[in-house]
Design an enzyme around this catalytic site. Structure first.
Site, PDB file in Angstrom:
ATOM      1  N   ARG A  60      92.701  46.572 119.387  1.00 35.27           N
ATOM      2  CA  ARG A  60      92.808  46.513 120.848  1.00 35.27           C
ATOM      3  C   ARG A  60      92.515  47.871 121.492  1.00 35.27           C
ATOM      4  NH1 ARG A  60      98.741  44.304 120.299  1.00 35.27           N
ATOM      5  NH2 ARG A  60      97.702  43.603 118.409  1.00 35.27           N
ATOM      6  N   GLU A 104      94.960  48.707 115.904  1.00 34.86           N
ATOM      7  CA  GLU A 104      93.881  49.595 116.362  1.00 34.86           C
ATOM      8  C   GLU A 104      92.756  48.848 117.070  1.00 34.86           C
ATOM      9  OE1 GLU A 104      91.905  47.484 113.526  1.00 34.86           O
ATOM     10  OE2 GLU A 104      93.929  48.256 113.365  1.00 34.86           O
ATOM     11  N   ASP A 116      98.277  50.161 112.980  1.00 31.65           N
ATOM     12  CA  ASP A 116      97.588  48.973 112.481  1.00 31.65           C
ATOM     13  C   ASP A 116      97.198  48.035 113.615  1.00 31.65           C
ATOM     14  OD1 ASP A 116      96.461  47.359 110.574  1.00 31.65           O
ATOM     15  OD2 ASP A 116      98.330  46.375 109.999  1.00 31.65           O
ATOM     16  N   LYS A 118      98.704  49.339 105.377  1.00 34.64           N
ATOM     17  CA  LYS A 118      98.902  47.965 104.933  1.00 34.64           C
ATOM     18  C   LYS A 118      99.231  47.948 103.437  1.00 34.64           C
ATOM     19  CE  LYS A 118      95.304  45.931 107.954  1.00 34.64           C
ATOM     20  NZ  LYS A 118      96.068  44.932 108.695  1.00 34.64           N
TER      21      LYS A 118
END
Length: 472
Positions: free
Chosen positions: A325, A323, A321, A251
């Protein structure tokens, strides 16, 4: 009912004792103002007019006594239209009143819930003060007649727990500290906790949780709390990503600023769990929290990897990004193996949900029309707004990449909240399943909600569960 439990710097708001003498609070609407003034002595009516009191929503005027101290206060309740645009009138008043004890001297408008307003007052006392001196409202309220004070205090304690967990930065709220918070809660209520940590995740078949957390020097884990021996079975699954760098899909700095709240799903289910256990709802509760830090180091999982889940489904990683789920998938697969009567997941999962409904509303997904109606009705009564989004089956193809069973981050960016929910539903099996995509954060201070972590959907669920599970 026991609203207190041990978490660092956790001060739980309570009502003032009923035996205390409380200064009278007069609730006056714009429509009833003139009638109220006409019933007062000349000094009181003149003071209210001098202070410009109009009955506008949230307006407060302290009434002076003959000795120069406060003799009570006026609180403006506005108009029906202004009350529709605001929440927690009494919280707005509490923030403006001087320190002291108060008691309602008049009824609230019929469209305001006494329980909701009292909850708001208690939450006006909340302040996160672990690292700096911060204080909430110092005005205390005597619970009005007809309000179940113990129940409201339990809800306030659960919400305080949720907020404090979210507000605590990742340095002091990693997977181990989240586990300790669960154990603290369990100890109060006589629940049991088991935890699978580190390499044992692989041995016990939780490969996705292990993969997401293996790059951090803080070991990933699956926390499993159980409580109750009678009644229907309810399993709550909360996302516990204690910090999310984005992994190798790193990010930018601005997007990492609030990632301490990426464990907001777990904080929400723990707040709800406290409400359930403290009020003794007749059900069997299980709480599952996959707790990880999504970090960047040599062992970090990569875009293009194909991972095998506990359920046996393979997942192509198109974005590290996405992650949350992944860790939820293993926990949901475990949850559905017990065939609970109701399975609920809560997660700070997608930016798409924020775009759809903003920060103030918790979107939820369910295939059960009855559950949707029951939840929506109770959410309105609890002033805890939720909104249903669809498990839209035609979008299933968007999460099927061909090279694996599932894609963790479909390209294109369309319907991101829905495709994430559909991904999770694959692991919930045939369970009666609800999913909440919460934000868990109040971007600016509002009555009863200072800027920072906040619970969403928990009071709505707490109020709806007796109907949803036919609890006696």
């Amino acid at each position: 009912m026991q609203p207190h439990f041990a978490v660092p710097n956790l001060a739980v708001p309570t009502f003032a004792p009923a035996s205390d003498a409380g200064l009278p609070l007069h609730i006056v609407t714009e429509r009833t103002l003139e009638a109220w003034l006409s019933q007062q002595d000349a000094a009181t009516a003149g003071w209210a007019r001098t202070m410009g009191f109009s009955g506008a929503w949230g307006q407060v005027v302290v009434l002076p006594g003959p000795d120069g101290t406060a003799s009570g206060a006026l609180v403006g309740a506005g108009s029906p239209k202004s009350r529709q645009r605001q929440r927690f009138l009494l919280a707005a008043a509490a923030a403006k009143l001087p320190e002291g004890t108060y008691a309602l001297a008049s009824d609230l408008p019929a469209d305001l819930s006494p329980e909701v307003e009292c909850f708001g007052w208690l939450m006006a006392q909340y302040a996160f003060d672990r690292y700096a001196k911060n204080t909430g409202a110092k005005a205390r309220l005597i619970a009005p007649e007809g309000v179940d004070a113990a129940r409201v205090e339990v809800m306030a304690a659960g919400e305080t727990f949720t907020r404090t967990l979210i507000n605590t930065p990742a340095e002091d709220m990693g997977p181990e500290q989240l586990q300790q918070a669960v154990e603290s809660l369990a100890e109060v209520h006589g629940a049991t906790v088991t935890t699978v940590v580190g390499e044992d995740l692989l041995a016990q078949d939780f490969p996705l949780i292990h993969t997401v957390g293996r790059a951090s020097d803080r070991a990933p884990r699956l926390i499993d709390m159980r409580w109750g021996s009678e009644g229907p079975t309810l399993t709550l699954v909360g996302k516990g990503v204690c910090f999310d760098t984005g992994g190798l899909n790193l990010k930018p700095g601005a997007s990492m600023a609030l990632m301490k709240k990426d464990m907001g799903g777990s904080a929400n289910v723990l707040g709800l769990a406290h409400m359930i256990m403290a009020t003794g709802l007749r059900l069997q509760l299980r709480v599952l929290i996959p707790a990880v830090e999504n970090a960047v180091s040599g062992p970090a999982f990569r875009p293009g990897d194909i991972l095998t889940s506990r359920k046996g489904l393979t997942v192509e990683i198109n974005n590290t990004d996405a992650e949350g789920r992944l860790v939820l998938a293993d926990a949901l697969a475990l949850a559905q193996e017990d065939t609970p009567d109701l399975l609920i997941s809560m997660a700070t999962l997608t930016g798409a949900a924020r775009v759809a409904v903003g920060a103030d509303i918790a979107p939820f997904f369910t295939d059960r029309e009855g559950d949707a109606v029951t939840l929506a009705s109770n959410a309105q009564d609890a002033a805890d707004p939720v909104w249903r989004l669809p498990f839209h089956a035609p979008y299933e193809a968007m999460i099927e990449p061909g090279i694996a069973d599932l894609d963790n981050a479909p390209s294109g960016g369309l319907a991101g909240a829905i495709t994430a929910a559909l991904f999770l539903r694959r692991f919930a099996g045939e369970a009666r399943y609800m999913h909440f995509d919460v934000f868990g954060w109040c971007p600016s201070s509002l009555p009863a909600r200072p800027k920072g972590g906040v619970g969403q959907g928990t009071r709505a669920l707490f109020q709806a569960l007796p109907d949803m599970l036919a609890l006696s």
